[in-house]
Design a protein around this motif. Sequence first.
Motif, PDB file in Angstrom:
ATOM      1  N   ARG A  34       0.735  -1.276   0.038  1.00 25.65           N
ATOM      2  CA  ARG A  34      -0.012  -0.085   0.139  1.00 25.65           C
ATOM      3  C   ARG A  34       0.831   1.055  -0.045  1.00 25.65           C
ATOM      4  O   ARG A  34       0.376   2.354   0.091  1.00 25.65           O
ATOM      5  N   THR A  35       1.985   1.135   0.067  1.00 25.96           N
ATOM      6  CA  THR A  35       3.063   2.215  -0.084  1.00 25.96           C
ATOM      7  C   THR A  35       3.104   3.044  -1.433  1.00 25.96           C
ATOM      8  O   THR A  35       3.112   2.333  -2.472  1.00 25.96           O
ATOM      9  N   VAL A  36       3.062   4.092  -1.414  1.00 24.39           N
ATOM     10  CA  VAL A  36       3.473   4.773  -2.723  1.00 24.39           C
ATOM     11  C   VAL A  36       4.883   4.896  -2.989  1.00 24.39           C
ATOM     12  O   VAL A  36       5.790   5.374  -1.965  1.00 24.39           O
ATOM     13  N   ILE A  37       5.357   4.433  -4.142  1.00 28.93           N
ATOM     14  CA  ILE A  37       6.731   4.408  -4.284  1.00 28.93           C
ATOM     15  C   ILE A  37       6.881   5.676  -5.373  1.00 28.93           C
ATOM     16  O   ILE A  37       6.654   5.869  -6.360  1.00 28.93           O
ATOM     17  N   HIS A  38       7.777   6.350  -4.854  1.00 24.79           N
ATOM     18  CA  HIS A  38       8.534   7.738  -5.271  1.00 24.79           C
ATOM     19  C   HIS A  38       9.780   7.165  -6.066  1.00 24.79           C
ATOM     20  O   HIS A  38      10.887   6.819  -5.311  1.00 24.79           O
ATOM     21  N   GLY A  39      10.006   7.248  -7.326  1.00 25.72           N
ATOM     22  CA  GLY A  39      11.437   7.016  -7.925  1.00 25.72           C
ATOM     23  C   GLY A  39      11.568   5.598  -8.268  1.00 25.72           C
ATOM     24  O   GLY A  39      10.671   4.960  -9.021  1.00 25.72           O
ATOM     25  N   GLN A  40      12.867   5.314  -8.394  1.00 25.03           N
ATOM     26  CA  GLN A  40      13.558   4.147  -8.777  1.00 25.03           C
ATOM     27  C   GLN A  40      14.166   4.384 -10.152  1.00 25.03           C
ATOM     28  O   GLN A  40      14.998   3.396 -10.487  1.00 25.03           O
ATOM     29  N   LEU A  41      14.187   5.583 -10.720  1.00 22.89           N
ATOM     30  CA  LEU A  41      14.948   5.956 -11.924  1.00 22.89           C
ATOM     31  C   LEU A  41      16.423   6.060 -11.405  1.00 22.89           C
ATOM     32  O   LEU A  41      16.512   7.028 -10.676  1.00 22.89           O
ATOM     33  N   ALA A  42      17.350   5.382 -11.698  1.00 22.63           N
ATOM     34  CA  ALA A  42      18.732   5.734 -11.352  1.00 22.63           C
ATOM     35  C   ALA A  42      19.081   7.153 -11.739  1.00 22.63           C
ATOM     36  O   ALA A  42      19.120   7.347 -12.880  1.00 22.63           O
ATOM     37  N   PRO A  43      19.544   8.081 -10.885  1.00 20.37           N
ATOM     38  CA  PRO A  43      19.926   9.527 -11.071  1.00 20.37           C
ATOM     39  C   PRO A  43      21.138   9.375 -12.210  1.00 20.37           C
ATOM     40  O   PRO A  43      20.977  10.124 -13.113  1.00 20.37           O
ATOM     41  N   GLY A  49      22.986   7.990 -19.059  1.00 18.43           N
ATOM     42  CA  GLY A  49      22.421   6.937 -20.190  1.00 18.43           C
ATOM     43  C   GLY A  49      21.972   7.446 -21.320  1.00 18.43           C
ATOM     44  O   GLY A  49      21.627   8.796 -21.319  1.00 18.43           O
ATOM     45  N   SER A  50      21.746   6.584 -22.087  1.00 19.98           N
ATOM     46  CA  SER A  50      20.981   6.772 -23.286  1.00 19.98           C
ATOM     47  C   SER A  50      19.475   7.191 -23.156  1.00 19.98           C
ATOM     48  O   SER A  50      19.018   6.551 -22.131  1.00 19.98           O
ATOM     49  N   ILE A  51      18.619   7.733 -24.009  1.00 11.79           N
ATOM     50  CA  ILE A  51      17.422   7.704 -23.880  1.00 11.79           C
ATOM     51  C   ILE A  51      16.717   6.385 -23.855  1.00 11.79           C
ATOM     52  O   ILE A  51      15.882   6.457 -22.947  1.00 11.79           O
ATOM     53  N   ASP A  52      17.152   5.516 -24.604  1.00  9.06           N
ATOM     54  CA  ASP A  52      16.557   4.118 -24.357  1.00  9.06           C
ATOM     55  C   ASP A  52      16.998   3.419 -22.998  1.00  9.06           C
ATOM     56  O   ASP A  52      15.965   2.858 -22.627  1.00  9.06           O
ATOM     57  N   GLN A  53      17.983   3.700 -22.305  1.00  9.52           N
ATOM     58  CA  GLN A  53      18.198   3.377 -21.128  1.00  9.52           C
ATOM     59  C   GLN A  53      17.366   3.863 -20.119  1.00  9.52           C
ATOM     60  O   GLN A  53      16.519   3.236 -19.135  1.00  9.52           O
ATOM     61  N   VAL A  54      17.112   5.352 -20.193  1.00  8.24           N
ATOM     62  CA  VAL A  54      16.067   5.900 -19.435  1.00  8.24           C
ATOM     63  C   VAL A  54      14.790   5.213 -19.484  1.00  8.24           C
ATOM     64  O   VAL A  54      13.978   4.979 -18.690  1.00  8.24           O
ATOM     65  N   ARG A  55      14.309   5.003 -20.813  1.00  4.37           N
ATOM     66  CA  ARG A  55      13.140   4.439 -21.225  1.00  4.37           C
ATOM     67  C   ARG A  55      12.881   3.164 -20.609  1.00  4.37           C
ATOM     68  O   ARG A  55      11.920   2.827 -19.985  1.00  4.37           O
ATOM     69  N   ALA A  56      13.920   2.371 -20.732  1.00  3.17           N
ATOM     70  CA  ALA A  56      13.867   0.703 -20.269  1.00  3.17           C
ATOM     71  C   ALA A  56      13.726   0.872 -18.672  1.00  3.17           C
ATOM     72  O   ALA A  56      12.915   0.033 -18.154  1.00  3.17           O
ATOM     73  N   THR A  83      23.197  16.882 -15.411  1.00  7.17           N
ATOM     74  CA  THR A  83      22.456  16.227 -16.507  1.00  7.17           C
ATOM     75  C   THR A  83      21.731  17.062 -17.292  1.00  7.17           C
ATOM     76  O   THR A  83      21.323  18.185 -17.233  1.00  7.17           O
ATOM     77  N   LYS A  84      21.746  16.588 -18.575  1.00  2.67           N
ATOM     78  CA  LYS A  84      21.222  17.511 -19.741  1.00  2.67           C
ATOM     79  C   LYS A  84      19.802  17.745 -19.563  1.00  2.67           C
ATOM     80  O   LYS A  84      18.904  16.828 -19.626  1.00  2.67           O
ATOM     81  N   LEU A  85      19.362  19.073 -19.968  1.00  2.00           N
ATOM     82  CA  LEU A  85      17.941  19.216 -20.113  1.00  2.00           C
ATOM     83  C   LEU A  85      17.080  18.437 -21.085  1.00  2.00           C
ATOM     84  O   LEU A  85      16.058  18.019 -20.801  1.00  2.00           O
ATOM     85  N   ASP A  86      17.849  18.040 -22.230  1.00  2.00           N
ATOM     86  CA  ASP A  86      17.246  17.018 -23.155  1.00  2.00           C
ATOM     87  C   ASP A  86      16.904  15.977 -22.381  1.00  2.00           C
ATOM     88  O   ASP A  86      15.945  15.215 -22.930  1.00  2.00           O
ATOM     89  N   SER A  87      17.788  15.319 -21.809  1.00  2.00           N
ATOM     90  CA  SER A  87      17.440  13.954 -20.965  1.00  2.00           C
ATOM     91  C   SER A  87      16.311  14.050 -20.055  1.00  2.00           C
ATOM     92  O   SER A  87      15.304  13.286 -20.146  1.00  2.00           O
ATOM     93  N   ILE A  94       8.454  10.289 -22.004  1.00  2.00           N
ATOM     94  CA  ILE A  94       8.113   9.118 -21.645  1.00  2.00           C
ATOM     95  C   ILE A  94       7.119   8.636 -20.768  1.00  2.00           C
ATOM     96  O   ILE A  94       6.098   8.038 -21.004  1.00  2.00           O
ATOM     97  N   VAL A  95       7.338   9.719 -19.574  1.00  2.00           N
ATOM     98  CA  VAL A  95       6.239   9.484 -18.507  1.00  2.00           C
ATOM     99  C   VAL A  95       5.026   9.911 -19.161  1.00  2.00           C
ATOM    100  O   VAL A  95       3.852   9.270 -18.770  1.00  2.00           O
ATOM    101  N   ASP A  96       4.876  10.903 -19.843  1.00  2.00           N
ATOM    102  CA  ASP A  96       3.596  11.411 -20.413  1.00  2.00           C
ATOM    103  C   ASP A  96       3.147  10.362 -21.265  1.00  2.00           C
ATOM    104  O   ASP A  96       1.606  10.104 -21.245  1.00  2.00           O
ATOM    105  N   GLY A  97       3.809   9.706 -22.038  1.00  2.00           N
ATOM    106  CA  GLY A  97       3.383   8.617 -22.913  1.00  2.00           C
ATOM    107  C   GLY A  97       2.536   7.510 -22.080  1.00  2.00           C
ATOM    108  O   GLY A  97       1.630   6.995 -22.627  1.00  2.00           O
ATOM    109  N   LEU A  98       3.106   7.437 -20.803  1.00  2.00           N
ATOM    110  CA  LEU A  98       2.606   6.373 -19.947  1.00  2.00           C
ATOM    111  C   LEU A  98       1.477   6.696 -19.417  1.00  2.00           C
ATOM    112  O   LEU A  98       0.141   6.041 -19.635  1.00  2.00           O
ATOM    113  N   ARG A  99       1.258   7.971 -19.076  1.00  2.21           N
ATOM    114  CA  ARG A  99       0.018   8.556 -18.457  1.00  2.21           C
ATOM    115  C   ARG A  99      -1.081   8.706 -19.325  1.00  2.21           C
ATOM    116  O   ARG A  99      -2.277   8.597 -18.975  1.00  2.21           O
ATOM    117  N   TYR A 100      -0.713   9.089 -20.496  1.00  2.00           N
ATOM    118  CA  TYR A 100      -1.882   9.377 -21.398  1.00  2.00           C
ATOM    119  C   TYR A 100      -1.914   8.446 -22.662  1.00  2.00           C
ATOM    120  O   TYR A 100      -2.528   8.575 -23.743  1.00  2.00           O
TER     121      TYR A 100
END
Length: 102
Positions: A34-43, A49-56, A83-87, A94-100
């Motif tokens: 029942r815990t809300v999990i914040h995160g888990q994307l490795a900083p 990382g590449s965009i593909d690694q972030v997506r994965a 961290t690059k703004l483009d990343s 990626i997140v917006d695509g999951l949400r919508y």
Amino acid sequence: GMEHLLPILAELELTGANFGPTLLASTIRAAMPRTVIHGQLAPFTLRDGSIDQVRAETLRDWEAVGADGGWVATTAGSIPAGTKLDSIRAWMEIVDGLRYGG
């Protein structure tokens, strides 16, 4: 790692948690349903990382716990210096695509 603490934290009935990136969201969910999990994307994946690694990594967590509504897309800790703004923008898309469903 922090996995050995999960049973103790589950007894405390935490409503939210943000652990280090080596602890998978699926492992957290199994111990703390029942815990809300914040995160888990490795900083450093976001920074180096590449965009593909972030997506994965993002998809891994979404598929493990995102559908139950108890996941907040964020890093496991911070957004590190350099961290690059483009990343960050790509990750937001990626997140917006999951949400919508995009």
